[in-house]
Design a protein around this motif. Sequence first.
Motif, PDB file in Angstrom:
ATOM      1  N   ALA A  20      -2.472  36.521  20.495  1.00 38.74           N
ATOM      2  CA  ALA A  20      -2.213  35.032  21.433  1.00 38.74           C
ATOM      3  C   ALA A  20      -2.750  34.063  21.331  1.00 38.74           C
ATOM      4  CB  ALA A  20      -1.914  36.457  23.015  1.00 38.74           C
ATOM      5  N   VAL A  23      -2.969  31.945  18.675  1.00 40.38           N
ATOM      6  CA  VAL A  23      -2.263  31.378  18.814  1.00 40.38           C
ATOM      7  C   VAL A  23      -1.448  29.966  19.550  1.00 40.38           C
ATOM      8  CG1 VAL A  23       0.454  31.177  18.819  1.00 40.38           C
ATOM      9  CG2 VAL A  23      -1.519  32.991  17.583  1.00 40.38           C
ATOM     10  N   GLY A  24      -1.650  30.124  21.220  1.00 43.47           N
ATOM     11  CA  GLY A  24      -1.599  29.431  21.794  1.00 43.47           C
ATOM     12  C   GLY A  24      -2.164  27.867  22.071  1.00 43.47           C
ATOM     13  N   ALA A  27      -1.824  25.909  19.011  1.00 42.80           N
ATOM     14  CA  ALA A  27      -0.397  25.475  19.373  1.00 42.80           C
ATOM     15  C   ALA A  27      -1.100  24.244  20.279  1.00 42.80           C
ATOM     16  CB  ALA A  27       0.972  26.296  20.158  1.00 42.80           C
ATOM     17  N   THR A 279       6.303  33.217  17.696  1.00 41.99           N
ATOM     18  CA  THR A 279       5.422  33.553  18.881  1.00 41.99           C
ATOM     19  C   THR A 279       4.855  35.078  18.325  1.00 41.99           C
ATOM     20  OG1 THR A 279       6.003  31.947  20.402  1.00 41.99           O
ATOM     21  CG2 THR A 279       4.154  33.612  20.474  1.00 41.99           C
ATOM     22  N   LYS A 280       6.088  36.163  18.453  1.00 42.80           N
ATOM     23  CA  LYS A 280       5.665  37.125  18.562  1.00 42.80           C
ATOM     24  C   LYS A 280       4.979  37.952  17.558  1.00 42.80           C
ATOM     25  CE  LYS A 280       8.137  40.432  20.764  1.00 42.80           C
ATOM     26  NZ  LYS A 280       8.833  40.995  22.355  1.00 42.80           N
ATOM     27  N   THR A 283       1.712  36.906  17.269  1.00 39.19           N
ATOM     28  CA  THR A 283       0.543  37.100  18.341  1.00 39.19           C
ATOM     29  C   THR A 283       0.692  38.452  17.669  1.00 39.19           C
ATOM     30  OG1 THR A 283       2.372  37.240  19.510  1.00 39.19           O
ATOM     31  CG2 THR A 283       0.537  35.323  20.167  1.00 39.19           C
ATOM     32  N   ASN A 289       5.476  37.636  25.632  1.00 40.10           N
ATOM     33  CA  ASN A 289       4.323  36.436  25.113  1.00 40.10           C
ATOM     34  C   ASN A 289       4.333  35.006  26.039  1.00 40.10           C
ATOM     35  OD1 ASN A 289       2.506  37.928  22.919  1.00 40.10           O
ATOM     36  ND2 ASN A 289       4.559  38.540  22.596  1.00 40.10           N
ATOM     37  N   PRO A 292       1.766  31.556  24.907  1.00 37.97           N
ATOM     38  CA  PRO A 292       1.693  31.614  23.597  1.00 37.97           C
ATOM     39  C   PRO A 292       2.867  30.332  23.351  1.00 37.97           C
ATOM     40  CG  PRO A 292       1.548  33.374  23.519  1.00 37.97           C
ATOM     41  CD  PRO A 292       1.628  33.478  25.233  1.00 37.97           C
ATOM     42  N   ALA A 293       4.344  31.101  23.643  1.00 39.57           N
ATOM     43  CA  ALA A 293       5.119  30.482  23.483  1.00 39.57           C
ATOM     44  C   ALA A 293       6.228  29.135  23.555  1.00 39.57           C
ATOM     45  CB  ALA A 293       7.037  31.229  24.362  1.00 39.57           C
ATOM     46  N   LEU A 296       3.808  26.233  21.662  1.00 38.74           N
ATOM     47  CA  LEU A 296       4.858  26.662  20.490  1.00 38.74           C
ATOM     48  C   LEU A 296       6.243  26.086  20.057  1.00 38.74           C
ATOM     49  CD1 LEU A 296       4.319  27.022  17.386  1.00 38.74           C
ATOM     50  CD2 LEU A 296       6.067  29.540  17.533  1.00 38.74           C
TER      51      LEU A 296
END
Length: 342
Positions: A20, A23-24, A27, A279-280, A283, A289, A292-293, A296
């Motif tokens: 996670a 990903v964040g 992004a 995002t889900k 991650t 989440n 990170p959402a 994104l």
Amino acid sequence: MTTTTFEGTVRSRVGIRPRAVAVGVVALIGTAAVSVLTLGTGEFPIAPADVVKTLFGQGTAAQDFIVNELRLPRLITAILVGMALAAGGAVFQSLVRNPLGSPDVLGITNGASTAALAVVILGGSSTQLSLAAVAGGLAAALLIWLIGGRHGLHGYRFILVGIGMAAILTGISGYLLTRGIQMENARALLWLTGSLDGRDWQQAGPLLGVLAVTLPILLLACGPGLRILEMGDDSAAALGVPVGVLRTGALFTAALLVSCAAAAAGPVAFVALIAPHLTKRLTRAPGPNLVPALALGALLLVGADWLAQHGPKPLPVGVVTGIVGGAYLVWLLTTERRAGRI
């Protein structure tokens, strides 16, 4: 205790998930890169290196005016709107435990649109339009909660009630458009599409304030409980989660975020659906989440705005998100059907 076991224990307690975080971070880097490109886009193009210099106060007077006075407020508005929509969509999807649980589908955005449209048709000011959008979105959330979720937001029942509410509000919006004159209708249609044209600190400032208040509530007060709530109401209650209070608080906080985003940029379509679902998938972690959402969501809207400005003719950002989001929704429905969930 081994090092691996200790790290796993720390991660489980504080909620740190390396995937996670990655990903964040990616992004955020993507948002920064696209932001620089966006700030350099327009009738007076500016090279990315010059944009960076200007942001740090080393550009020419003309570059400073174009970047910081004309384009930066629009960019900040896009980032904040993307974050608000992503956070609202993540909460809704977590509450109903369904990737289709987006404010676009559930009628929250339609409530904001209908109320704002009424103000436009009546010739109201921009401030009145923004206030009406917020009030309309919250009113739609209240009606949906009273009809379909007062005693628990049960997946498809809540979605079906929301779809019905969205259909009613769409009909009301169509009627309002028939009652307006040509100039009012043109203004209303542009707003209903979702646009960042002409956005300045007047839109970005209030939205930033709302995010500053609501995000800590969602992250600290609601986030852990929503993660547990996804296991089921009975399990969450057994673990001490106040299910009813959590659902109601998270629902109206998310509705406030989505309504304020609509007040700032109009009902930008599908970002609230795509950002949290994507995002889900990236991650592979339970819960909304949110962090990170948020990143994104900002990337999606800034990227859509950059694409909207690079067509043969500049487009409202809602056109781009509508095309991309519609295709994504078709793909999502197809995968959900194959998985036997619809």
